[in-house]
Design an enzyme around this catalytic site. Structure first.
Site, PDB file in Angstrom:
ATOM      1  CG  ASP A 431      27.660  42.427  38.102  1.00 36.35           C
ATOM      2  OD1 ASP A 431      27.625  43.626  38.441  1.00 36.35           O
ATOM      3  OD2 ASP A 431      27.955  41.610  38.832  1.00 36.35           O
ATOM      4  CD  GLU A 434      30.036  49.774  37.486  1.00 31.20           C
ATOM      5  OE1 GLU A 434      30.364  49.227  38.552  1.00 31.20           O
ATOM      6  OE2 GLU A 434      29.601  49.006  36.593  1.00 31.20           O
ATOM      7  CG  ASP A 499      29.744  44.757  44.773  1.00 25.14           C
ATOM      8  OD1 ASP A 499      28.677  44.136  44.223  1.00 25.14           O
ATOM      9  OD2 ASP A 499      30.636  44.604  43.953  1.00 25.14           O
TER      10      ASP A 499
END
Length: 793
Positions: A431, A434, A499
């Site tokens: 996760d 980025e 998300d």
């Protein structure tokens, strides 16, 4: 008043005195002119890299991160005239126009405006054609502009250290014919398919307006080429405005891009594979059903879900442990209060046919046991003074480890392996790739964060993939990543759309979002079925809900139409490369959305597993070719103008046309069937001619689904997980054209297939003879008459 810009002024009308002798090495053609160096570097007869810079060293440097191929000039030759340089192979003819000496020996007068307004780089044109004269691509000019106030780029200069190499705004402009269409460019949630007439912000942006975006800078067009931009900084693409497409990157010292010519989309993807690496096969479990929610709080809760699937005899393969199972962020442990014996839990789940995935974050807080080690070694993404980047005052989750540093990457893998995978978990949810703390203005090991803004997902997934290959060589890597970049598809990674919201609008936009992501050369994409964010407190639909929410209030609250939305979304997810549910709902299993929804969800879950022989074989084909198997219609039907921007239909492999229902309350929808083929309604077997729009019945238990005439679809026996032996129960032929399909099966867990292991069966349908034949490995033991079904016969 005309407005001139340093980044826009391109003077095509000047003839200057110049030295322009080309220099050809064994693998490249170097062209020099005053103030610029142009390098043409082939990688195959249909693949050419173009590099341009004011700095000859930069122009001659190799490509950036994510590339694995070596230059290969076999079959290429160069020649020169007074006005142009030509470099060609049997697939491409590349013509370069640039400043040459004026044949008359007289300098051409510059326009009066040139005394005050000038371009940022000398003019140059690069035209790529096929040998028969068809134009693929024309570069009209390029930019290498210093940061300045006029263009609003001055503040970027403050994001570099004095010791960093010079950096510029770099870009190029390409001719854009009115009928050219653009697909790919990573993940943008705006809801369009064709990028023409849109601005694409190609970078990792969690706060993007529609939903978090990520960048894979490959565009594929209907003109027979793909363009792969080689710059990892924030890049803006303005596609098709004013008869041109402009690429502009925030940081760099050159323009660098690859042109891949292809007679078909698949040939372009083969070129992308050559340049950036293959899409490895995943563990077979990943092609099944991945059950997740935000979050399973305890070992007891996860085991209850597992038992719920097995007691209902429902197929499911992967259970996911999401975040906050640990005692501290970065502690790399499992809180024993809620996870008393994860090793025993994983063994029990394995015995039940489940694999397990667990979320691992690259964030560390000062209080955890590893922060000081990372800090001491300088392994954090940091500021110029060495201070780790953090998200304070609102984000208190610490700092990101810099896995662009090879030492930090190896250490990070070892900690995960020793503390998490050692407990019996099979795969990793990487996760916040980025990275979570944007690197602009910061320092990464590979260089300034502004210049290398987009590379973190590639390095981070590679750190984990390399660890699997080295330390767990008999176990295929499976890494779920939020973000991607060039080459990340080669890291055993699957990607999801981040998300997103649990709304009909979001769901509708997921379809073109995923199609463009796959068109970027990254096959394994999915989304959070049902959306990740919390449900609204109250939502009253515009039309009466098709499913009764009254017995699901514990999950949906007063969101009256969510069972309907979830069911429609689940039907769509059945035909994604990765089928994974997730969301911030109290319960999220197939029995969580009411008695009316439950049998429909079960129907599609079982259909996914019936189609496992087909889906798994598509994965093998992607590994062989690099071509995605979730495909926007223009990739397969480039000559049908009606599909150029068709956003809510797609191909799933060569056989299925999927048309999800995205309107609340709808029980039918219009479906366009592409020209050039006949189509069979999957549910009724009705045959329909292509090239027309029809209205298709779509009651709540049916997604409009068609099969192209000239298709072979294998079906498997019902299993509860991919670890069970699955036999071929039916091979369905949809006649109307000759067909071929390669059926593949193997152990589903190791990389032995890379060395030829596994069974390969070639299926052939001769439409004239109305006969199916097969060769290679025996895929079934029963008679062909009992297995083969000819639709319509």
């Amino acid at each position: 008043m005309k407005r001139y810009s340093a980044a826009l002024g391109l003077f095509a009308g000047f003839a200057l005195f110049a030295s322009h002798a080309p220099a050809q090495s064994s693998s490249r053609l170097e062209l020099t002119s005053p103030g610029e160096t142009i390098v043409l570097e082939p990688y195959a007869p249909n693949i050419l890299r173009v590099t341009i810079s004011k700095d000859a060293t930069a122009a001659n440097a190799g490509p950036g991160y994510g590339f694995v191929a070596k230059p290969d000039a076999t079959g290429w030759s160069a020649n020169q005239s007074d006005s142009e340089d030509v470099y060609k192979s049997d697939r491409m003819v590349v013509t370069v126009h640039r400043p040459h000496p004026n044949p008359g020996g007289h300098r051409v007068n510059l326009p009066e405006t040139a005394k005050y307004f000038s371009g940022s780089a000398p003019w140059a044109s690069v035209i790529v054609k096929t040998p028969d004269g068809k134009q693929l691509l024309e570069m009209r000019g390029w930019d290498q502009a210093e940061y300045n106030h006029k263009d609003g780029t001055a503040t970027l200069a403050t994001e570099f250290q004095k010791s960093d190499p010079p950096s510029y705004i770099v870009g190029a402009s390409f001719t854009s014919p009115d009928d050219e269409h653009y697909y790919g460019l990573g993940q943008n949630h705006e809801g369009f398919l064709d990028h023409r007439g849109h601005t694409v912000k190609c970078w990792n942006d969690y706060l993007a307006a529609a939903a978090p975006s990520t960048c894979v800078p490959l565009v594929i067009t209907n003109k027979g080429y793909g363009l792969l931009w080689d710059n990892p900084s924030k890049t803006t693409i303005n596609a098709g405005f004013n008869e041109q497409t402009r690429w502009q990157s925030e940081a760099g010292n050159r323009v660098s891009y690859f042109v891949i010519a292809g007679n078909t989309a698949d040939e372009i993807y083969a070129g992308y594979k050559l340049l950036t690496g293959p899409t490895h096969m995943l563990p077979k479990a990943a092609y099944g059903y991945i059950q997740c929610k935000q979050r399973y709080h305890s070992q007891e809760e996860l085991m209850a879900v597992a038992k719920g699937y097995r007691e209902r005899h429902l197929p499911a393969d992967v259970l996911v442990v999401d975040w906050f199972y640990y005692t501290k962020m970065g502690q790399m442990d499992m809180d024993p209060k809620y996870w008393p014996d994860p090793t025993a839990m994983n063994k029990q789940l394995h015995d039940m046919g489940f694999e397990t995935m667990i979320s691992v974050w690259p964030r560390f807080v000062p209080e955890d046991r590893y922060y000081s080690t990372i800090l001491k070694n300088g392994w954090f993404e940091h500021l110029a003074d060495g201070k780790p980047v953090d998200g304070l005052p609102y984000d208190k989750a610490g700092s990101d480890i810099d896995t662009t540093n090879p030492d930090a990457a190896k250490w990070y893998w070892s900690v995960i392996k020793d503390n998490i995978l050692s407990l019996g978990f099979d795969s990793l949810w990487a996760d916040e790739t980025e990275p979570d703390l944007p690197p602009n203005g910061a320092v990464l090991h590979v260089g300034p964060g502004t210049q290398y803004f987009n590379v973190y997902p590639y390095f981070h997934t590679k750190a984990l993939y390399d660890g699997y290959r080295k330390d767990l060589p008999n176990k295929r890597a499976l890494i779920l990543s939020r973000d991607a970049y060039t080459g990340a598809q080669s890291n055993g990674a699957i990607f999801w759309s981040s998300d997103i919201y649990p709304t009909w609008d979001t769901y509708k936009r997921q379809i073109p979002t995923g199609l463009d992501f796959a068109a970027s050369g990254v096959t394994y994409w999915s989304n959070d079925t049902g959306g990740w964010q919390d449900l609204p407190a109250v939502h009253h639909p515009a039309h009466p809900p098709l499913l009764d929410p009254s017995d699901a209030r514990d999950v949906v609250g007063q969101d009256d139409d969510f069972p309907e939305l979830y069911t429609r979304w689940f039907q769509y997810a059945t035909f994604l490369p990765i089928m994974r549910t997730h969301g911030s709902r109290k319960y999220n299993e197939t029995w969580s959305y009411g008695k009316q929804a439950e049998p429909i969800l079960e129907k599609y879950l079982r259909l996914r597993y019936e189609l496992m022989p087909y889906i798994y074989s598509l994965g093998y084909h992607t590994w062989e070719t690099g071509a995605p198997f979730m495909r926007a219609l223009p990739l397969d039907f480039p000559d049908d103008p009606k599909v150029a921007d068709l956003r809510d239909e797609y191909m799933f492999g060569p056989a299925f046309l999927v048309a999800p229902v995205t309107e609340q309350g709808a029980t039918s929808r219009e479906v366009y069937l592409p020209a050039g083929a006949d189509w069979f309604n999957f549910w009724t077997n009705e045959r329909v001619h292509g090239g027309q729009t029809i209205t298709v019945s779509a009651p709540i238990d049916a997604i409009p689904l068609f099969v192209r005439a000239g298709s072979i679809v294998p079906f498997g026996s019902m299993v509860e997980s991919t670890h069970q032996q699955q036999s071929i129960t039916k091979v369905r032929v949809y006649p109307g054209a000759d067909a071929a399909f390669t059926l593949f099966n193997d152990d589903g867990m190791t990389y032995a297939y890379e060395n030829g292991a596994g069974s390969v069966t070639h299926l052939h349908w001769d439409n004239a003879a109305q006969k199916l034949t097969h060769d290679g490995a025996a895929a079934w033991t029963a008679s062909d008459d009992s297995i083969v079904e000819i639709v319509g016969r």
